[in-house]
Design a protein around this motif. Structure first.
Motif, PDB file in Angstrom:
ATOM      1  N   ASP A   1      33.993  36.233  45.419  1.00  0.00           N
ATOM      2  CA  ASP A   1      34.157  36.829  46.746  1.00  0.00           C
ATOM      3  C   ASP A   1      32.929  36.464  47.575  1.00  0.00           C
ATOM      4  N   TRP A   2      32.904  35.208  48.039  1.00  0.00           N
ATOM      5  CA  TRP A   2      31.709  34.695  48.710  1.00  0.00           C
ATOM      6  C   TRP A   2      31.508  35.292  50.094  1.00  0.00           C
ATOM      7  N   ILE A   3      32.588  35.705  50.750  1.00  0.00           N
ATOM      8  CA  ILE A   3      32.451  36.314  52.075  1.00  0.00           C
ATOM      9  C   ILE A   3      31.707  37.643  51.967  1.00  0.00           C
ATOM     10  N   ARG A   4      32.119  38.466  50.996  1.00  0.00           N
ATOM     11  CA  ARG A   4      31.424  39.751  50.818  1.00  0.00           C
ATOM     12  C   ARG A   4      30.007  39.557  50.285  1.00  0.00           C
ATOM     13  N   LEU A   5      29.804  38.526  49.464  1.00  0.00           N
ATOM     14  CA  LEU A   5      28.459  38.276  48.944  1.00  0.00           C
ATOM     15  C   LEU A   5      27.511  37.899  50.083  1.00  0.00           C
ATOM     16  N   GLU A   6      27.986  37.099  51.029  1.00  0.00           N
ATOM     17  CA  GLU A   6      27.135  36.752  52.173  1.00  0.00           C
ATOM     18  C   GLU A   6      26.799  37.987  53.012  1.00  0.00           C
ATOM     19  N   GLU A   7      27.819  38.782  53.304  1.00  0.00           N
ATOM     20  CA  GLU A   7      27.611  40.003  54.088  1.00  0.00           C
ATOM     21  C   GLU A   7      26.646  40.945  53.376  1.00  0.00           C
ATOM     22  N   PHE A   8      26.851  41.101  52.074  1.00  0.00           N
ATOM     23  CA  PHE A   8      25.994  41.968  51.263  1.00  0.00           C
ATOM     24  C   PHE A   8      24.564  41.426  51.219  1.00  0.00           C
ATOM     25  N   GLY A   9      24.427  40.112  51.035  1.00  0.00           N
ATOM     26  CA  GLY A   9      23.107  39.501  50.976  1.00  0.00           C
ATOM     27  C   GLY A   9      22.326  39.677  52.262  1.00  0.00           C
ATOM     28  N   ARG A  10      23.005  39.556  53.392  1.00  0.00           N
ATOM     29  CA  ARG A  10      22.315  39.726  54.680  1.00  0.00           C
ATOM     30  C   ARG A  10      21.842  41.168  54.852  1.00  0.00           C
ATOM     31  N   TYR A  11      22.607  42.119  54.329  1.00  0.00           N
ATOM     32  CA  TYR A  11      22.175  43.518  54.419  1.00  0.00           C
ATOM     33  C   TYR A  11      20.925  43.757  53.578  1.00  0.00           C
ATOM     34  N   VAL A  12      20.942  43.315  52.319  1.00  0.00           N
ATOM     35  CA  VAL A  12      19.815  43.630  51.433  1.00  0.00           C
ATOM     36  C   VAL A  12      18.551  42.875  51.835  1.00  0.00           C
ATOM     37  N   MET A  13      18.688  41.660  52.405  1.00  0.00           N
ATOM     38  CA  MET A  13      17.479  40.941  52.821  1.00  0.00           C
ATOM     39  C   MET A  13      16.824  41.611  54.025  1.00  0.00           C
ATOM     40  N   GLU A  14      17.610  42.316  54.842  1.00  0.00           N
ATOM     41  CA  GLU A  14      17.043  43.069  55.961  1.00  0.00           C
ATOM     42  C   GLU A  14      16.468  44.400  55.487  1.00  0.00           C
ATOM     43  N   THR A  15      17.130  45.003  54.499  1.00  0.00           N
ATOM     44  CA  THR A  15      16.717  46.316  54.010  1.00  0.00           C
ATOM     45  C   THR A  15      15.441  46.240  53.183  1.00  0.00           C
ATOM     46  N   ALA A  16      15.314  45.199  52.374  1.00  0.00           N
ATOM     47  CA  ALA A  16      14.130  45.030  51.517  1.00  0.00           C
ATOM     48  C   ALA A  16      13.538  43.642  51.765  1.00  0.00           C
ATOM     49  N   PRO A  17      12.771  43.475  52.851  1.00  0.00           N
ATOM     50  CA  PRO A  17      12.209  42.154  53.179  1.00  0.00           C
ATOM     51  C   PRO A  17      11.268  41.650  52.086  1.00  0.00           C
ATOM     52  N   PHE A  18      11.072  40.339  52.065  1.00  0.00           N
ATOM     53  CA  PHE A  18      10.163  39.665  51.137  1.00  0.00           C
ATOM     54  C   PHE A  18      10.520  39.929  49.672  1.00  0.00           C
ATOM     55  N   SER A  19      11.824  40.011  49.398  1.00  0.00           N
ATOM     56  CA  SER A  19      12.289  40.224  48.025  1.00  0.00           C
ATOM     57  C   SER A  19      13.144  39.061  47.533  1.00  0.00           C
ATOM     58  N   ASN A  20      13.209  38.007  48.320  1.00  0.00           N
ATOM     59  CA  ASN A  20      13.961  36.791  47.965  1.00  0.00           C
ATOM     60  C   ASN A  20      15.467  36.999  47.868  1.00  0.00           C
ATOM     61  N   TRP A  21      15.991  38.053  48.515  1.00  0.00           N
ATOM     62  CA  TRP A  21      17.441  38.245  48.503  1.00  0.00           C
ATOM     63  C   TRP A  21      18.146  37.218  49.372  1.00  0.00           C
ATOM     64  N   GLU A  22      17.381  36.422  50.123  1.00  0.00           N
ATOM     65  CA  GLU A  22      17.994  35.337  50.893  1.00  0.00           C
ATOM     66  C   GLU A  22      18.785  34.389  49.988  1.00  0.00           C
ATOM     67  N   THR A  23      18.417  34.374  48.699  1.00  0.00           N
ATOM     68  CA  THR A  23      19.120  33.491  47.759  1.00  0.00           C
ATOM     69  C   THR A  23      20.597  33.858  47.641  1.00  0.00           C
ATOM     70  N   LEU A  24      20.932  35.139  47.821  1.00  0.00           N
ATOM     71  CA  LEU A  24      22.335  35.555  47.749  1.00  0.00           C
ATOM     72  C   LEU A  24      23.129  34.949  48.904  1.00  0.00           C
ATOM     73  N   VAL A  25      22.533  34.981  50.096  1.00  0.00           N
ATOM     74  CA  VAL A  25      23.201  34.408  51.265  1.00  0.00           C
ATOM     75  C   VAL A  25      23.327  32.898  51.104  1.00  0.00           C
ATOM     76  N   MET A  26      22.254  32.259  50.620  1.00  0.00           N
ATOM     77  CA  MET A  26      22.300  30.812  50.405  1.00  0.00           C
ATOM     78  C   MET A  26      23.398  30.435  49.422  1.00  0.00           C
ATOM     79  N   GLU A  27      23.503  31.202  48.344  1.00  0.00           N
ATOM     80  CA  GLU A  27      24.531  30.932  47.335  1.00  0.00           C
ATOM     81  C   GLU A  27      25.929  31.038  47.937  1.00  0.00           C
ATOM     82  N   ALA A  28      26.157  32.106  48.712  1.00  0.00           N
ATOM     83  CA  ALA A  28      27.475  32.306  49.318  1.00  0.00           C
ATOM     84  C   ALA A  28      27.804  31.172  50.299  1.00  0.00           C
TER      85      ALA A  28
END
Length: 397
Positions: free
Chosen positions: A183-210
């Motif tokens: 479910d890459w659409i939800r993974l991208e949406e989810f990744g963008r939320y967590v990277m904003e919520t917890a900055p500098f945690s490398n969650w950008e990788t989730l968005v990149m993967e999606a």
């Protein structure tokens, strides 16, 4: 009691109280004793807080003659404040068997407690769909660090670390389940939320993967470059191994539609600067050029040097962060850009630092470039200067 008559307590990010559909703000929450008392009491609403522990938290090492009496005074004043805030006239806080409790007459809903419950249920849930739902709900419940402006308080700091660990666990588990479902659409949406919520945690990788899984390679590449530049600019931090690994995976997966060579070459040349001076680029690009140079040097006949330029004050110490550093960094970048050759590579490595890759040059040329930069950077009786470190780029074939 109806929903809007519940006392809603926000602990994630900023401390706030809501009752009857309105926030309880104003001078009351600026009272240190009152705020500290409400935070710890409402966070432990199910168990209460022992009198001795409450005294330690609120009074600390203060030289108070009668600590019990001092605590009673704090509680008495807190009750008066709560009444003025518009809460129903009840006995808000009471002492029973040495433990202070919040009244049962005003139910409490705390965001951190809701998160705890969702986290606990998700870990125990065997149904995959339900487990994913609970992990996602827990993550969306987490709006930021627990009592972010109070982490110097020991109990709050410990809880902040605990919630951060649980949040990271929820993110990893939710991402794994979304990945399994593709479910890459939800993974991208989810990744963008967590990277904003917890900055500098490398969650950008989730968005990149999606993005990569959906074939949106250029967006993934841009996100990577923007992320690395942001980390270096804000924290002076290297890209994480996780982020670099994702970029390498992107390079392997990147595909292009069929095109004749001249069309490919035209796209490669788009945006190429023909201006004089060195080529400025982001760290990942700089790193890639460095690796390519090492391979080219295997054939011999080339020499290169890596130069690090650091802004320093009159005592030789790095210039501290702030507007002065930003202004001087901008001037130094301009001085470097016009002092090196068209084929040399420049990267702003961190706050007040620049890397230069000098290709086909000598050690004597490096000294000439240093003098050239100084002449263009130093103005009048300016106290700040530039410290240089130079290493030869050696190919170990």
């Amino acid at each position: 009691m109806e929903e809007n008559k519940i006392l809603h307590v926000q602990m994630f990010r900023n401390f706030q109280l809501y009752y009857d559909g309105r926030p309880l703000t104003g001078e009351k929450l600026r009272d240190t004793y009152f705020t500290s008392l409400m935070q710890i009491l409402l966070h432990n609403v199910s168990t209460g807080v022992s009198r001795d522990y409450l005294e330690d938290v609120l009074l600390g090492d203060r030289d108070v003659e009668n600590r019990h009496q001092a605590l009673q005074t704090i509680v008495y004043k807190a009750k008066k404040k709560l009444r003025k805030m518009g809460l129903p006239d009840v006995n808000y806080i009471f002492l029973k068997d040495g433990v202070y409790h919040w009244t049962l007459q005003i139910p409490v809903s705390e965001d951190a407690a809701v998160f705890d419950e969702q986290y606990r249920k998700a870990k125990a849930c065997e149904d995959e769909e339900e487990r994913l739902r609970l992990y996602l709900e827990a993550c969306y419940q987490y709006k930021g660090e627990f009592l972010s402006t109070y982490t110097a308080v020991l109990w709050a700091g410990a809880e902040a670390r605990r919630y951060r660990r649980q949040f990271c666990e929820c993110v990893e588990n939710a991402a794994a389940l979304l990945r399994k479902k593709e479910d890459w659409i939800r993974l991208e949406e989810f990744g963008r939320y967590v990277m904003e919520t917890a900055p500098f945690s490398n969650w950008e990788t989730l968005v990149m993967e999606a993005l990569m899984e959906r074939g949106r390679y250029e967006e993934a590449r841009k996100l990577y470059a923007d992320t690395v530049d942001y980390y270096l600019r804000e924290q002076g931090a290297y890209p994480s191994t996780r982020l670099v690994a994702m970029m390498e995976k992107l390079g392997r997966q990147m595909k292009h539609s069929y095109a004749v060579l001249d069309q490919i070459q035209k796209r490669l040349e788009e945006g190429n600067s023909r201006k004089s001076g060195g080529y400025q680029c982001s760290y990942p690009v700089f790193r890639g050029i460095y690796h390519a140079l090492l391979r080219l040097m295997e054939r011999g006949g080339q020499s290169a040097y890596l130069m690090l330029c650091t802004l320093v004050d009159s005592k030789g110490n790095p210039v501290g962060e702030g507007r002065r550093q930003e202004e001087m960094s901008s001037r130094l970048l301009e001085a470097i850009g016009t002092s090196v050759r068209h084929g040399d590579i420049i990267n702003q490595y961190g706050n007040g630092q620049f890397l230069i890759l000098l290709i086909n040059t000598t050690r004597e040329d490096c000294e000439i470039i240093e003098n050239r930069i100084n002449q263009k950077f130093v103005i009048g009786r300016q106290r700040a200067g530039v410290q240089y470190h130079v290493n030869s780029v050696i190919c170990e074939a």
